[in-house]
Design a protein around this motif. Structure first.
Motif, PDB file in Angstrom:
ATOM      1  N   LYS A  64      20.725  32.748  -1.205  1.00  0.00           N
ATOM      2  CA  LYS A  64      19.427  32.821  -0.586  1.00  0.00           C
ATOM      3  C   LYS A  64      18.779  31.732  -1.659  1.00  0.00           C
ATOM      4  O   LYS A  64      18.877  31.696  -2.848  1.00  0.00           O
ATOM      5  CB  LYS A  64      18.558  34.127  -1.123  1.00  0.00           C
ATOM      6  CG  LYS A  64      19.529  35.398  -0.139  1.00  0.00           C
ATOM      7  CD  LYS A  64      18.758  36.721  -0.640  1.00  0.00           C
ATOM      8  CE  LYS A  64      19.406  37.609   0.164  1.00  0.00           C
ATOM      9  NZ  LYS A  64      18.671  39.080  -0.233  1.00  0.00           N
ATOM     10  N   TRP A  66      14.878  30.028  -2.474  1.00  0.00           N
ATOM     11  CA  TRP A  66      13.346  30.016  -2.503  1.00  0.00           C
ATOM     12  C   TRP A  66      12.839  28.279  -2.436  1.00  0.00           C
ATOM     13  O   TRP A  66      13.326  27.738  -3.611  1.00  0.00           O
ATOM     14  CB  TRP A  66      12.817  30.669  -3.578  1.00  0.00           C
ATOM     15  CG  TRP A  66      11.456  31.022  -3.604  1.00  0.00           C
ATOM     16  CD1 TRP A  66      10.346  31.392  -2.623  1.00  0.00           C
ATOM     17  CD2 TRP A  66      10.451  30.450  -4.648  1.00  0.00           C
ATOM     18  NE1 TRP A  66       9.044  31.266  -3.060  1.00  0.00           N
ATOM     19  CE2 TRP A  66       8.961  30.751  -4.451  1.00  0.00           C
ATOM     20  CE3 TRP A  66      10.695  29.872  -5.838  1.00  0.00           C
ATOM     21  CZ2 TRP A  66       8.018  30.425  -5.090  1.00  0.00           C
ATOM     22  CZ3 TRP A  66       9.629  29.794  -6.555  1.00  0.00           C
ATOM     23  CH2 TRP A  66       8.184  29.588  -6.171  1.00  0.00           C
ATOM     24  N   TYR A  91      22.759  28.686   4.639  1.00  0.00           N
ATOM     25  CA  TYR A  91      21.801  29.459   3.514  1.00  0.00           C
ATOM     26  C   TYR A  91      20.630  30.000   4.032  1.00  0.00           C
ATOM     27  O   TYR A  91      19.943  29.812   5.120  1.00  0.00           O
ATOM     28  CB  TYR A  91      21.120  28.353   2.483  1.00  0.00           C
ATOM     29  CG  TYR A  91      22.399  27.612   1.481  1.00  0.00           C
ATOM     30  CD1 TYR A  91      22.838  28.265   0.496  1.00  0.00           C
ATOM     31  CD2 TYR A  91      22.691  26.383   2.004  1.00  0.00           C
ATOM     32  CE1 TYR A  91      24.004  27.727  -0.128  1.00  0.00           C
ATOM     33  CE2 TYR A  91      23.620  25.898   1.152  1.00  0.00           C
ATOM     34  CZ  TYR A  91      24.242  26.233   0.250  1.00  0.00           C
ATOM     35  OH  TYR A  91      25.194  25.887  -0.660  1.00  0.00           O
ATOM     36  N   LYS A  92      20.188  31.157   3.292  1.00  0.00           N
ATOM     37  CA  LYS A  92      19.175  31.909   3.819  1.00  0.00           C
ATOM     38  C   LYS A  92      17.824  31.636   2.924  1.00  0.00           C
ATOM     39  O   LYS A  92      17.817  31.634   1.937  1.00  0.00           O
ATOM     40  CB  LYS A  92      19.382  33.509   3.622  1.00  0.00           C
ATOM     41  CG  LYS A  92      18.181  34.376   4.097  1.00  0.00           C
ATOM     42  CD  LYS A  92      18.426  35.939   3.907  1.00  0.00           C
ATOM     43  CE  LYS A  92      17.148  36.698   4.378  1.00  0.00           C
ATOM     44  NZ  LYS A  92      17.436  37.990   3.961  1.00  0.00           N
ATOM     45  N   THR A  94      14.182  32.283   1.950  1.00  0.00           N
ATOM     46  CA  THR A  94      13.782  33.583   1.422  1.00  0.00           C
ATOM     47  C   THR A  94      12.135  33.228   0.853  1.00  0.00           C
ATOM     48  O   THR A  94      12.000  32.112   0.441  1.00  0.00           O
ATOM     49  CB  THR A  94      14.473  34.550   0.282  1.00  0.00           C
ATOM     50  OG1 THR A  94      13.579  35.612   0.110  1.00  0.00           O
ATOM     51  CG2 THR A  94      14.787  33.605  -0.822  1.00  0.00           C
ATOM     52  N   ALA A 100      15.799  35.134  -4.784  1.00  0.00           N
ATOM     53  CA  ALA A 100      16.509  34.109  -4.658  1.00  0.00           C
ATOM     54  C   ALA A 100      17.690  33.593  -5.673  1.00  0.00           C
ATOM     55  O   ALA A 100      17.540  34.203  -6.634  1.00  0.00           O
ATOM     56  CB  ALA A 100      15.588  32.939  -4.413  1.00  0.00           C
TER      57      ALA A 100
END
Length: 571
Positions: A64, A66, A91-92, A94, A100
Motif C-alpha cells: 500500500k 500513500w 500497488y494499492k 491508499t 501504508a
C-alpha cells in the motif's frame, strides 16, 4: 544379476544388462497395474497459501502506498501520473497514511513553509518505520541536503520510472534518478503524456504543456529543479486532450512554469497550440489557461484575446506582477516593467469584457522600500483583482535573492497584513447578484454543503448538491455573493446540459491504459480487461496474474502464464 569382471571389454553400457532383467516394455506394462495412492490436502488452504505471499515477503507490487503532493498544478499532475503507474502495476494507493507501507512525498520548493511540511513528513515517516520515496522540486534542486541522505529520490523528469524506484526502495535499496529527458541531445518536456494516471478529480485533466522557463528570477528555486524551457509537441498535447475527453473529463487545465513561453524552443507558440486544442473540445467542456508571465504574452495579445473569447475557453488568465515597483522588478530580474503588465491587463479587459485577471504579489523582497510597497498598494486599489495571491518573501537557499540584504521580518509581516486588508476591503462579485449564468459543475465544496461550479470567467459559483448536476452545464440565478464565491439557484425550467463526452472514470480508477487481451497458460482462461481508452483491470486466472506498466506486460508470479498478448491501438 551376474556381474561383469573388470577386465571384460564392454562395447556399450547396455552390455551390463542380463537377459534375466525386465525389458522396457515389461516395465511399461507393469506401470498400468499400479494404483496411485491419493494424498489428501486442504485445497482451500493450499489456494490461500499459493495466492498470498508470506507475511515477511518483500515481493514488490502488493504493498500500500500513500502519496502526498504539495505545490502547483504541474506538481499535482506529476503526482497523478505516479499514482497511476503504481496502481497499474498492482500497488494499492491508499488515503490512510498510517496504513501504508511506503510514503511517496512529492515536494514543492517555492516557499519555506512548503519545504518545512515536506521535511516534517519525512521525519514522521521515519519515526513510523515507513519506506520513503521523495519526488518533486526540493530533492531535484538540492539532492545533497542532510535530511535527504540515504533516501530514494525520483527526479521531476523521471516520473515514468517511479515503479522502479518504489520497487527497489521496498527491497531496502536507496535509488536516485535525477537525470534529464533528451532526444539527440535536445532536452524534452519530460515523461510521456500517455502514461497511466489517477486523476484527483475524474472530471479535470491537468496537462503540462512545457517544463522550465526562459527567465532567471533571483528569488526562484523552481528554476533549479525544472530548468530551462522544454515544450511538448502540439500533436502530443492534442492527443492527450482527446484521450481525456474520451475518459469523461469535462475540464482541462493547461499548466507549466510559464505557459506564455510555450513553443519558443520548438518553433511554435501558445496561440498555435490553443487553436489546435479548441478544435477537439466537445460542446459543454471547458479549457482553462495556466500562469503566464507578462513578457511572453505581450506579442500575442491580439490572438490571445480572440482565444479567450472562444465559448469553450474560460475568460481567465493568471499573470503574476510580483511588485508594482520597477526598481524591485529589476532586482528580481523579471524582464518587464509595471507599464508592460498594465498594458497586458488593460488590453485584455478592453477586448474581453468581464475577463478575470489573477495575479501574485511578493511582500518584503530584499531592498523593497516603503515607497516601493505603496506603489504595489496603489496597483491593487486601482485594479481590484478578484483573485490575488499575496506571499511574504522567503529567501530560498542557493538563490541570488538569499544573499541580498533582507527586509526585517516584522516589516515583511506588516506589509503582507496590510495588503491582505486592502484585498479584503472590496467585494468583486456584489454587482453580479441577479444575473443568470451558465456554470460547469466539477467538484464538491470543502464543507461538503455545496457543489462547486465555475462560470464563463472562471468565477466560483456554489450550487445545491444535486447529483445530476455533477459534470454538467447548469443555468443558475445568482442570489448571493461573498469575497471568493457566488451562490446560484438552478433555474427551474432550464435544461441541464450534458457535454457530448463519455461517462467519467470512477474516483481512483486508472486512466490511460491500452486494452490488453490475455490467455492464462495455466488454465486457458482469458484475463478480463476493459475497453480501449479506459483503464484496464486484471482478475486472477489460474495460478497468477499480469500487471501492465510503462507499455510492457510484466509477470509477477512464478506460474507459467503467458500464452498470447495482443494490444489494441489507442487511435
Amino acid at each position: 544379476m551376474p556381474s561383469a569382471s573388470c577386465d571384460t571389454f564392454l562395447n556399450d553400457i547396455e552390455d551390463i544388462v542380463s537377459q534375466e532383467d525386465s525389458k522396457p516394455q515389461d516395465r511399461h506394462f507393469s506401470r498400468k497395474h499400479v494404483v496411485p495412492k491419493v494424498r489428501r490436502r486442504n485445497t482451500q488452504k493450499y489456494l490461500q497459501e499459493e495466492n498470498s505471499p508470506p507475511s515477511d515477503s518483500t515481493i514488490p507490487g502488493i504493498q500500500k502506498i500513500w502519496i502526498r503532493t504539495w505545490g502547483c498544478s504541474h506538481n499535482n499532475s506529476d503526482g497523478e501520473y505516479m499514482a497511476g503507474q503504481l496502481a497499474a502495476y498492482g500497488y494499492k494507493i491508499t488515503e490512510n497514511a498510517s496504513d501504508a507501507d511506503l510514503w511517496l512525498l512529492n515536494s514543492c520548493t517555492v516557499k519555506n513553509p512548503a519545504e518545512d511540511h515536506f521535511r516534517n513528513s519525512i521525519k514522521k515517516a521515519q519515526e513510523e518505520n515507513k519506506k520513503i520515496v521523495l519526488a518533486g522540486c526540493v530533492p531535484q534542486a538540492q539532492p545533497r541536503q542532510d535530511y535527504l541522505k540515504g533516501l530514494s529520490i525520483i527526479g521531476v523528469q523521471q516520473i515514468d520510472r517511479v515503479v522502479e524506484v518504489v520497487e527497489e526502495t521496498i527491497k531496502g535499496h536507496s535509488v536516485r534518478l535525477l537525470g534529464q529527458k533528451k532526444d539527440n541531445g535536445k532536452r524534452l518536456g519530460g515523461a510521456r503524456l500517455d502514461l497511466p494516471k489517477i486523476r484527483k478529480n475524474p472530471l479535470i485533466e491537468i496537462i503540462s504543456i512545457n517544463t522550465g522557463c526562459l527567465n532567471a528570477c533571483t528569488y526562484c528555486k523552481t528554476k533549479h529543479a525544472r530548468g530551462n524551457l522544454a515544450s511538448y509537441p502540439i500533436d502530443e498535447l492534442v492527443d492527450r486532450a482527446k484521450q481525456s475527453f474520451q475518459e469523461g473529463v469535462c475540464e482541462i487545465w493547461l499548466t507549466s512554469e510559464d505557459t506564455g513561453a510555450y513553443g519558443r524552443d520548438i518553433g511554435s507558440s501558445l496561440p498555435a497550440l490553443l487553436w489546435k486544442l479548441v478544435e477537439v473540445i466537445p460542446e459543454g467542456a471547458m479549457l482553462r489557461l495556466g500562469m503566464t508571465n507578462p513578457p511572453y504574452i505581450l506579442e500575442h495579445l491580439e490572438e490571445m484575446a480572440k482565444i479567450l473569447h472562444h465559448p469553450r475557453v474560460y475568460a481567465f488568465l493568471h499573470i503574476p506582477v510580483q511588485s508594482a515597483s520597477d526598481t524591485v522588478l529589476m532586482e528580481m530580474k523579471r524582464e518587464y516593467c509595471v507599464a508592460d503588465f498594465k498594458r497586458v491587463v488593460d488590453f485584455l479587459k478592453d477586448k474581453v469584457p468581464g475577463i478575470t485577471i489573477a495575479t501574485d504579489i511578493i511582500c518584503g523582497f530584499p531592498g523593497e522600500t516603503d515607497q516601493d510597497f505603496q506603489e504595489t498598494v496603489k496597483l491593487v486599489e486601482e485594479y481590484k483583482f478578484p483573485s490575488l495571491f499575496i506571499n511574504q518573501f522567503y529567501p530560498r537557499p542557493g538563490t541570488p535573492a538569499a544573499k541580498m540584504e533582507q527586509v526585517p521580518a516584522q516589516v515583511k509581516k506588516q506589509r503582507t497584513k496590510e495588503l491582505s486588508r486592502i484585498f479584503h476591503s472590496y467585494n468583486p462579485y456584489d454587482h453580479k447578484i441577479g444575473q443568470r449564468q451558465q456554470v460547469l459543475v466539477t467538484e464538491e465544496s470543502f464543507d461538503s454543503k455545496f457543489y462547486v461550479a465555475h462560470n464563463r470567467f472562471y468565477e466560483q459559483v456554489l450550487v445545491p448538491k444535486n447529483p445530476t448536476f455533477m459534470g454538467k452545464m447548469v443555468e443558475v440565478d445568482i442570489y448571493e455573493s461573498g469575497k471568493h464565491f457566488m451562490k446560484g439557484q438552478p433555474v427551474s425550467d432550464a435544461k441541464v446540459y450534458t457535454p457530448s463526452i463519455s461517462k467519467p472514470l470512477a474516483r481512483g480508477e486508472v486512466s490511460g491504459l491500452t486494452e490488453i487481451h490475455m490467455v492464462d497458460g495455466g488454465n486457458g482462461k482469458p484475463f478480463s480487461g476493459t475497453s480501449k481508452h479506459r483503464s484496464t483491470h486484471f482478475t486472477k486466472g489460474g495460478r497468477g496474474y499480469f500487471s501492465y506498466c510503462l507499455g510492457h506486460v510484466l509477470p509477477r508470479t512464478l506460474s507459467s502464464l503467458l500464452c498470447r498478448v495482443s494490444w489494441s491501438s489507442l487511435v
